[in-house]
Write a protein that holds these residues in place. Structure first.
Motif, mmCIF file in Angstrom:
data_model
loop_
_atom_site.group_PDB
_atom_site.id
_atom_site.type_symbol
_atom_site.label_atom_id
_atom_site.label_comp_id
_atom_site.label_asym_id
_atom_site.label_seq_id
_atom_site.Cartn_x
_atom_site.Cartn_y
_atom_site.Cartn_z
ATOM 1 N N GLY A 279 34.016 51.884 53.182
ATOM 2 C CA GLY A 279 32.569 51.776 53.359
ATOM 3 C C GLY A 279 32.137 51.145 54.674
ATOM 4 O O GLY A 279 31.137 51.570 55.276
ATOM 5 N N HIS B 55 32.494 46.168 48.239
ATOM 6 C CA HIS B 55 33.116 45.452 47.112
ATOM 7 C C HIS B 55 34.493 44.941 47.522
ATOM 8 O O HIS B 55 35.071 44.071 46.888
ATOM 9 C CB HIS B 55 33.158 46.344 45.851
ATOM 10 N N ASP B 56 35.006 45.504 48.643
ATOM 11 C CA ASP B 56 36.294 45.074 49.198
ATOM 12 C C ASP B 56 36.268 45.397 50.691
ATOM 13 O O ASP B 56 35.249 45.875 51.204
ATOM 14 C CB ASP B 56 37.451 45.810 48.497
ATOM 15 N N ASP C 57 38.662 47.635 53.381
ATOM 16 C CA ASP C 57 39.787 48.567 53.451
ATOM 17 C C ASP C 57 40.314 48.652 54.879
ATOM 18 O O ASP C 57 39.531 48.840 55.819
ATOM 19 C CB ASP C 57 39.329 49.966 53.006
#
Ligand code: ATP
Ligand code: MN
Ligand code: MN
Length: 366
Positions: free
Chosen positions: A195, A204-205, A207
């Motif tokens: 994202g 949400h994390d 990457d």
């Protein structure tokens, strides 16, 4: 363009990979509603029907302005009767009664709460709901519930990892990951994907994709990075998945949602900049981090696959198969007509193989 034989600008493609979808969503009131309907179906195991709502929401996200009348949806692709009825109701009353009903539904609310825990999917959520469990307290005190390692970490760090990660925090993590990767292999490089590569402000994390110039370094580098995080005392959870990628097994082992690259799903301690959490007496927060390390010659396919969005990826594959007779996944592109694999050094190469206009990462928020 003034060429009369050219498609009018309004003729949107039903494929998300032929639309440019930035983070500017002018139709959030409609897309939020449609996505609640989609999510409700997904939580009930109805992936197929949920896709219609996901697609309808995605088309609205790509519009250059807010809808003003229901009639404007007439010529849009992927907007079925059901989606249009929801839009009509929102135009008329400001909200949809079906959506309100779902948002107040005990099953939906409980399933959404449970599946917000790292390691808890729709199946586990459902089994907890069916056992009459409604809250975290009830789950954690229920003797018949056996949590796996991932779920245990999910509950342990719930407060931290359910809070969105900011772009600033993502940049701070990039420095930490980069430092670890370079200490193991100075010629390796780290790029942000997921994202944040699409321009999202929160995730949400975080990457990351690692590029190693030497072949066969993928597993070694991730193992070494994990060891380094451990020795720095910043590793809270680690799930390392060794590479199961085997060129000789292509294409039988590919064209699936999951890929076979060396990867790890982590929870990392991130130092807070100024304020310290006085209550908890700590100067860090827990964040979810994903690392993937593909072989060099697979990098473009892996980067394209890990950039998302999920619907963009899904439509790229569907377009390749239905419109071009080619099979695309996170590892390769296979041409069924010539029985050949198409090599790619960049994402642009892959779009070109598919006869698609290049879509920038920040235009892939379908
Ligand atoms: P968010 O901000 O919520 O993290 P995101 O788009 O980054 O949004 P992720 O779940 O982090 O969502 O996934 C990013 C991309 O990585 C997706 O396109 C997804 O297809 C891919 N991906 C995630 N997990 C895997 C996996 N185990 N195997 C292959 N690809 C994966
Ligand atoms: Mn992500
Ligand atoms: Mn991720």
């Amino acid at each position: 363009r003034t060429n009369p034989s050219a498609k009018p600008e309004s003729a949107l493609s039903p494929y998300a990979c032929q639309r440019r979808t930035t983070m500017d969503n002018h139709n959030k009131i409609f897309t939020d509603a449609l996505e609640v309907l989609a999510e409700n179906l997904e939580l009930g195991g109805n992936q197929g029907p949920s896709l219609a709502f996901r697609r309808a929401a995605s088309v609205l996200k790509s519009l250059p302005a807010a809808l003003r009348h229901l009639q404007e949806t007439q010529h849009l692709p992927c907007l079925g009767e059901h989606s249009r009825a929801i839009i009509e109701e929102i135009f008329e009353y400001g909200s949809s009664s079906r959506v309100e009903e779902i948002l107040n539904d005990e099953r939906y609310r409980t399933m959404k709460l449970f599946s917000s825990v790292f390691g808890v999917g729709p199946k586990t959520s459902e089994s907890w709901f069916c056992r009459g469990l409604r809250s975290f307290e009830q789950v954690l005190s229920e003797p018949s519930v056996r949590l796996n390692r991932m779920q245990t970490a999910g509950f342990l760090f719930y407060e931290d990892i359910s809070k969105p990660v900011s772009r600033t925090e993502a940049s701070a993590l990039k420095i930490i990951v980069e430092e670890a990767v370079i200490s193991v292999n100075p010629s390796a490089t780290v790029s942000i994907t997921g994202g944040f590569r699409r321009g999202k402000e929160f995730g949400h994390d975080v990457d990351f994709i690692i590029k190693t110039p030497e072949a066969g370094q993928e597993d070694v580098i991730l193992t070494a990075v994990i060891e380094r995080f451990k020795s720095q005392n910043i590793l809270l959870y680690s799930d390392f998945q060794e590479s199961t990628f085997d060129l000789r097994q292509l294409p039988t082992h590919c064209f699936e949602a999951m890929d076979h690259y060396s990867k790890c799903f982590l929870i990392i301690k991130l130092k807070r900049e100024q304020e310290t959490d006085a209550r908890a007496g700590r100067d860090w927060r827990a964040v979810r981090v994903d690392l993937v390390a593909p072989p060099l010659e697979r990098f473009a396919y892996a980067l394209l696959g890990w950039t998302g969005s999920t619907l963009f990826e899904r439509d790229l594959r569907r377009f390749a198969r239905l419109e071009r007779g080619k099979l695309l996944d996170n590892h390769t592109l296979y041409d069924k007509a010539t029985n050949t694999f198409l090599p790619a050094n960049t994402e642009e190469d892959i779009f070109a193989h598919l006869g698609l206009e290049y879509i920038e990462p920040w235009q892939r928020n379908a």
